[in-house]
Design a protein around this motif. Structure first.
Motif, PDB file in Angstrom:
ATOM      1  N   ASP A 146       0.856  -1.186   0.000  1.00  0.00           N
ATOM      2  CA  ASP A 146       0.000   0.000   0.000  1.00  0.00           C
ATOM      3  C   ASP A 146       0.889   1.232   0.000  1.00  0.00           C
ATOM      4  O   ASP A 146       1.579   1.512   0.986  1.00  0.00           O
ATOM      5  CB  ASP A 146      -0.908   0.011   1.231  1.00  0.00           C
ATOM      6  N   GLY A 272      -4.424   6.076  -0.302  1.00  0.00           N
ATOM      7  CA  GLY A 272      -3.429   5.126  -0.768  1.00  0.00           C
ATOM      8  C   GLY A 272      -3.635   4.656  -2.189  1.00  0.00           C
ATOM      9  O   GLY A 272      -4.556   5.073  -2.905  1.00  0.00           O
ATOM     10  N   TRP A 274      -4.770   2.058  -3.388  1.00  0.00           N
ATOM     11  CA  TRP A 274      -5.983   1.303  -3.687  1.00  0.00           C
ATOM     12  C   TRP A 274      -7.077   2.196  -4.293  1.00  0.00           C
ATOM     13  O   TRP A 274      -8.073   1.705  -4.795  1.00  0.00           O
ATOM     14  CB  TRP A 274      -6.511   0.656  -2.402  1.00  0.00           C
TER      15      TRP A 274
END
Length: 419
Positions: A146, A272, A274
């Motif tokens: 991450d 992050g 994601w």
């Protein structure tokens, strides 16, 4: 970037945390399993991330003939339930994915985990065995990374309002003021929350933007710096000024906050890697990000796969972990977006979105540092999250009291983790 700042690539992520390196003899297989094997996995992935992980599970099931079921938990529940179960000699699941290497080391030292260092070659991953080593054994295997690069925004929003990425901190403040005046904006900066993160992620960015911030963060993790350091206090004061100015939005669950972000109600979101794969993001090609001005380093953390010592399916769990963290296993999620592999052998063309490829390349150009609270673990992590929630709720409080309180817990935690 200053001349004294060392660039590292992903091979250097998190190296040097948690003790010296160890040498392990050859990599072997995880043992044979039969078609009747069935195991459970628990982690913090829900919603879209759960779907992405289940795609990896499907791949592993096809490769190994192991039946794998997945049970998601939120971060706080995962950390507390597993600890209680382990103390009672119970395996919460056959595979437990932990987001904090500090917790891995403590669980390993306490005898709660199976060694898994033979399942991965540290030269083929962006981290090393020492990060999750205790008692001379390696107790976790790395999966996705991450990256926490900075503030995400929609390029279409910037284009519509003639906004530009800030080149320095004064320009950043001007940008916030400009966005604050745009009709329909609740606040320029999104305040995402889980149990105190990702408020912790944006806080670490302000620590990193201080003088020699990357080394400061590393020293805090290792216990070689105090949380009362003037630079840490300055970071909290800068955050406090933004809170008092009303530049941060109402605190919401980090997933819900994405909906407000996408509607340009909270146009800047420190989040992050994601992000492009999150459900509320309707068009990842509209995403861009910029680092907080003054930072030369990027925070990263790794999802660690562990096997409880109390499982009765050790061989099947080891086989599954080895396949999940393999280049092929990690490529499955990489191709779906929002995933940065820890395996250095996943091909660059596996990234589904250009922004993910750009982020991965950017990570190779800057210094990468461990996530502060993930690396240190509890009790510091829990107190860090609690104090940040308190600051967001009451931004007028004395921040030196916060840093003093956190320093005491930091020193206590680091001393407990010092072999």
């Amino acid at each position: 970037m200053g001349d004294d700042t060392m660039n590292v690539d992903r091979r250097g992520v998190l190296r040097g945390v948690g003790g010296g390196a160890i040498v392990l003899a050859g990599l072997g297989g995880a043992g044979s399993v039969s078609a009747q094997d069935a195991i459970t996995v628990t982690a913090v992935w829900t919603d879209d991330e759960e779907e992405d992980f289940l795609a990896v599970v499907d791949y592993v099931e096809d490769e190994t003939d192991i039946d794998i079921s997945y049970a998601p938990r939120d971060t706080e529940t995962l950390l507390t339930e597993t600890l209680m179960d382990y103390e009672a000699g119970i395996a919460t699941a056959d595979i437990v994915v932990l987001p904090t290497e500090g917790r891995v080391r403590r669980d390993g030292e306490a005898g709660h985990l199976e060694p898994v260092g033979d399942l991965w070659d540290e030269d083929e991953y962006s981290t090393e065995h020492a990060v999750v080593e205790a008692n001379g054994e390696v107790y976790a295997a790395p999966f996705g990374m991450d990256l926490k690069p900075g503030f995400w925004y929609r390029q279409s929003f910037f284009d519509e309002h003639g906004l530009e990425e800030p080149e320095d901190y004064d320009a950043f403040l001007d940008l916030l003021d400009e966005i604050d005046g745009i009709e329909g904006v609740e606040a320029p900066l999104a305040s995402g929350n889980g149990d105190g993160w990702p408020l912790s992620d944006v806080t670490e960015a302000f620590i990193l933007r201080q003088d020699d911030g990357a080394q400061l963060q590393q020293d805090l993790i290792e216990g070689d710096a105090e949380f009362t350091d003037d630079r840490v206090v300055t970071a909290f004061e800068e955050l406090q000024e933004l809170l008092q100015a009303g530049y941060f939005s109402e605190v919401r669950d980090f997933g819900v906050q994405y909906e407000f972000f996408w509607e340009n109600e909270t146009p800047l979101y420190f989040m992050g890697s994601w992000t492009p794969a999150f459900g509320a993001i309707e068009d990842p090609d509209d995403l861009e990000y910029f680092m907080l001005p003054g930072t030369d380093a990027m925070v990263t953390s790794i999802n660690w796969f562990t096997i409880p010592a109390y499982t009765e399916a050790t061989d099947a769990a080891r086989t599954a972990v080895e396949e999940i963290i393999s280049p092929d296993g990690q490529e499955v999620w990489t191709e779906r977006g929002g995933f940065v592999p820890s395996s250095l052998e996943v091909p660059a063309d596996a990234f589904d979105h250009d922004i993910m490829q750009e982020l991965s390349e950017h990570a190779d150009e800057v210094e990468l540092v461990p996530d502060l609270d993930d690396a240190v673990g509890d009790p510091f992590q829990a107190e860090f999250w609690s104090q940040l929630l308190g600051l967001w709720a009451e931004p007028d409080q004395d921040v030196t009291g916060i840093t003093e309180s956190l320093d005491g817990v930091l020193q206590e935690t680091v001393q407990e983790d010092d072999p």
